[in-house]
Write a protein that holds these residues in place. Structure first.
Motif, PDB file in Angstrom:
ATOM      1  N   ASN A 237       0.849  -1.183   0.000  1.00  0.00           N
ATOM      2  CA  ASN A 237       0.000   0.000   0.000  1.00  0.00           C
ATOM      3  C   ASN A 237       0.893   1.245   0.000  1.00  0.00           C
ATOM      4  O   ASN A 237       2.124   1.152  -0.132  1.00  0.00           O
ATOM      5  CB  ASN A 237      -0.953  -0.019   1.198  1.00  0.00           C
ATOM      6  N   ALA A 238       0.275   2.390   0.172  1.00  0.00           N
ATOM      7  CA  ALA A 238       1.038   3.638   0.125  1.00  0.00           C
ATOM      8  C   ALA A 238       2.101   3.693   1.221  1.00  0.00           C
ATOM      9  O   ALA A 238       3.217   4.179   1.004  1.00  0.00           O
ATOM     10  CB  ALA A 238       0.090   4.829   0.237  1.00  0.00           C
ATOM     11  N   GLU A 239       1.761   3.186   2.406  1.00  0.00           N
ATOM     12  CA  GLU A 239       2.729   3.199   3.499  1.00  0.00           C
ATOM     13  C   GLU A 239       3.941   2.331   3.172  1.00  0.00           C
ATOM     14  O   GLU A 239       5.087   2.744   3.385  1.00  0.00           O
ATOM     15  CB  GLU A 239       2.079   2.704   4.788  1.00  0.00           C
ATOM     16  N   ALA A 240       3.701   1.125   2.628  1.00  0.00           N
ATOM     17  CA  ALA A 240       4.805   0.242   2.269  1.00  0.00           C
ATOM     18  C   ALA A 240       5.692   0.887   1.215  1.00  0.00           C
ATOM     19  O   ALA A 240       6.923   0.805   1.281  1.00  0.00           O
ATOM     20  CB  ALA A 240       4.264  -1.091   1.772  1.00  0.00           C
ATOM     21  N   ARG A 241       5.078   1.527   0.236  1.00  0.00           N
ATOM     22  CA  ARG A 241       5.864   2.190  -0.818  1.00  0.00           C
ATOM     23  C   ARG A 241       6.716   3.308  -0.232  1.00  0.00           C
ATOM     24  O   ARG A 241       7.853   3.528  -0.670  1.00  0.00           O
ATOM     25  CB  ARG A 241       4.940   2.736  -1.896  1.00  0.00           C
ATOM     26  N   ARG A 242       6.197   4.012   0.771  1.00  0.00           N
ATOM     27  CA  ARG A 242       6.963   5.098   1.390  1.00  0.00           C
ATOM     28  C   ARG A 242       8.172   4.541   2.136  1.00  0.00           C
ATOM     29  O   ARG A 242       9.267   5.111   2.073  1.00  0.00           O
ATOM     30  CB  ARG A 242       6.060   5.887   2.349  1.00  0.00           C
ATOM     31  N   TRP A 243       7.987   3.421   2.833  1.00  0.00           N
ATOM     32  CA  TRP A 243       9.111   2.807   3.525  1.00  0.00           C
ATOM     33  C   TRP A 243      10.170   2.330   2.531  1.00  0.00           C
ATOM     34  O   TRP A 243      11.368   2.514   2.750  1.00  0.00           O
ATOM     35  CB  TRP A 243       8.640   1.637   4.391  1.00  0.00           C
ATOM     36  N   VAL A 244       9.745   1.712   1.439  1.00  0.00           N
ATOM     37  CA  VAL A 244      10.685   1.262   0.411  1.00  0.00           C
ATOM     38  C   VAL A 244      11.476   2.448  -0.131  1.00  0.00           C
ATOM     39  O   VAL A 244      12.704   2.386  -0.280  1.00  0.00           O
ATOM     40  CB  VAL A 244       9.942   0.543  -0.726  1.00  0.00           C
ATOM     41  N   ARG A 245      10.785   3.541  -0.399  1.00  0.00           N
ATOM     42  CA  ARG A 245      11.449   4.735  -0.932  1.00  0.00           C
ATOM     43  C   ARG A 245      12.459   5.297   0.072  1.00  0.00           C
ATOM     44  O   ARG A 245      13.594   5.622  -0.292  1.00  0.00           O
ATOM     45  CB  ARG A 245      10.410   5.790  -1.270  1.00  0.00           C
ATOM     46  N   ASP A 246      12.062   5.372   1.337  1.00  0.00           N
ATOM     47  CA  ASP A 246      12.949   5.954   2.347  1.00  0.00           C
ATOM     48  C   ASP A 246      14.165   5.072   2.603  1.00  0.00           C
ATOM     49  O   ASP A 246      15.277   5.575   2.812  1.00  0.00           O
ATOM     50  CB  ASP A 246      12.180   6.189   3.647  1.00  0.00           C
ATOM     51  N   ILE A 247      13.975   3.753   2.606  1.00  0.00           N
ATOM     52  CA  ILE A 247      15.101   2.833   2.787  1.00  0.00           C
ATOM     53  C   ILE A 247      16.068   2.956   1.618  1.00  0.00           C
ATOM     54  O   ILE A 247      17.290   3.010   1.798  1.00  0.00           O
ATOM     55  CB  ILE A 247      14.601   1.388   2.946  1.00  0.00           C
ATOM     56  N   ARG A 248      15.534   3.032   0.394  1.00  0.00           N
ATOM     57  CA  ARG A 248      16.394   3.156  -0.785  1.00  0.00           C
ATOM     58  C   ARG A 248      17.181   4.459  -0.750  1.00  0.00           C
ATOM     59  O   ARG A 248      18.382   4.479  -1.039  1.00  0.00           O
ATOM     60  CB  ARG A 248      15.539   3.096  -2.054  1.00  0.00           C
ATOM     61  N   ARG A 249      16.533   5.539  -0.362  1.00  0.00           N
ATOM     62  CA  ARG A 249      17.222   6.825  -0.304  1.00  0.00           C
ATOM     63  C   ARG A 249      18.325   6.823   0.743  1.00  0.00           C
ATOM     64  O   ARG A 249      19.420   7.336   0.497  1.00  0.00           O
ATOM     65  CB  ARG A 249      16.213   7.944  -0.010  1.00  0.00           C
ATOM     66  N   MET A 250      18.039   6.243   1.902  1.00  0.00           N
ATOM     67  CA  MET A 250      19.067   6.212   2.932  1.00  0.00           C
ATOM     68  C   MET A 250      20.227   5.324   2.522  1.00  0.00           C
ATOM     69  O   MET A 250      21.406   5.641   2.790  1.00  0.00           O
ATOM     70  CB  MET A 250      18.485   5.746   4.264  1.00  0.00           C
ATOM     71  N   GLN A 251      19.931   4.218   1.859  1.00  0.00           N
ATOM     72  CA  GLN A 251      21.004   3.349   1.392  1.00  0.00           C
ATOM     73  C   GLN A 251      21.879   4.084   0.380  1.00  0.00           C
ATOM     74  O   GLN A 251      23.113   3.991   0.419  1.00  0.00           O
ATOM     75  CB  GLN A 251      20.433   2.082   0.735  1.00  0.00           C
ATOM     76  N   GLU A 252      21.270   4.853  -0.516  1.00  0.00           N
ATOM     77  CA  GLU A 252      22.044   5.596  -1.515  1.00  0.00           C
ATOM     78  C   GLU A 252      22.928   6.645  -0.837  1.00  0.00           C
ATOM     79  O   GLU A 252      24.084   6.839  -1.243  1.00  0.00           O
ATOM     80  CB  GLU A 252      21.090   6.263  -2.505  1.00  0.00           C
ATOM     81  N   ARG A 253      22.409   7.294   0.206  1.00  0.00           N
ATOM     82  CA  ARG A 253      23.217   8.286   0.917  1.00  0.00           C
ATOM     83  C   ARG A 253      24.402   7.619   1.613  1.00  0.00           C
ATOM     84  O   ARG A 253      25.523   8.147   1.599  1.00  0.00           O
ATOM     85  CB  ARG A 253      22.359   9.038   1.937  1.00  0.00           C
TER      86      ARG A 253
END
Length: 258
Positions: A237-253
């Motif tokens: 759902n939208a919440e899961a997609r937000r977590w995926v996005r935030d994890i990916r962004r932090m990993q890239e940083r």
């Protein structure tokens, strides 16, 4: 001076039976260490395996941890305290919060001139293996077993974060898992670096990112199954997609700073 020891209710009779219900008795017990002593903090810390038979001949397995001047320091303890004292406090905190983890059977510490010493006895997690061992044979497991293990880890980390805590060393070797007829079970060990999630969700994302980076064997589908178990959700759902996005962004940083 030796402080009053903690002895778990379900271990007292067994320790008394073997005359091991005191700091001195456990400190002087002759055992072979399971690995080399840890001497990183100016003192030493060692771990031993201990097996005791009860009055019916049933064996109970423990890990006995002893340390001398192996200290951690912070603003509340500027002169330091044994790292096992900190771990014992968090073993208790995890138990109060209902977070599955290792169990303490005995803890005590004492101060001698020039020495701070501690003894911590924990029950062995019989039937469990650390997640690194499971990952080593991951591709040989049935898909239902892989599913159950991922769901168990997701639920375990969710219970930790729901308690407002972060482990701060959430690596596969610190997650212990077992499979049985009812599914899978999971517990955490090495709790001494735990602290409250002062930054809230950001701390949780950071911890999930660490686990994500150190789990390369898992497919995208398996990572998503873990995340849904962590969120307590059955579908994306939208919440899961937000977590995926935030994890990916932090990993890239994190990768950009390497």
């Amino acid at each position: 001076m030796t402080a009053q020891p903690f002895i778990a209710v379900n271990a007292r009779a067994l320790l008394e039976q073997h005359g091991l219900d005191s700091f001195d008795a456990l400190w002087s017990l002759q055992l072979d260490a399971v690995d080399d002593p840890n001497i990183e903090r100016g003192g030493w810390s060692s771990v031993y395996r201990l097996t005791l038979a009860d009055e019916y001949g049933r064996e109970h397995n423990f890990f006995l941890k002893r340390q001398d001047n192996h200290l951690t320091r912070n603003l509340r303890k500027p002169f330091g305290e044994p790292t096992f004292a900190r771990e014992f406090r968090y073993i208790q905190a995890y138990a109060r919060a209902g977070v599955p983890a290792l169990e303490a059977a005995f803890f005590a510490q004492r101060a001698l001139p020039g020495h701070q010493q501690a003894v911590l006895l924990t029950r062995a997690l019989d039937g469990y293996q650390d997640a690194e061992d499971w990952v080593a044979s991951w591709n040989t497991l049935k898909w239902t077993d892989r599913r159950d293990l991922l769901q168990a880890v997701g639920a375990l980390v969710r219970s930790l974060h729901n308690a407002g805590l972060v482990h701060k060393c959430l690596y596969l070797k610190h997650i212990f898992l077992k499979l049985d007829q009812d599914g899978a079970g999971a517990r955490l060990i090495d709790l001494e670096k735990t602290h409250p999630a002062w930054l809230g969700r950001r701390d949780f994302v950071s911890e999930l990112t660490t686990l994500h980076r150190r789990s390369p064997v898992f497919s995208r589908t398996q990572r998503l199954r873990f995340l849904l178990a962590y969120l307590g959700s059955e579908r994306v759902n939208a919440e899961a997609r937000r977590w995926v996005r935030d994890i990916r962004r932090m990993q890239e940083r994190k990768e950009s700073r390497r």
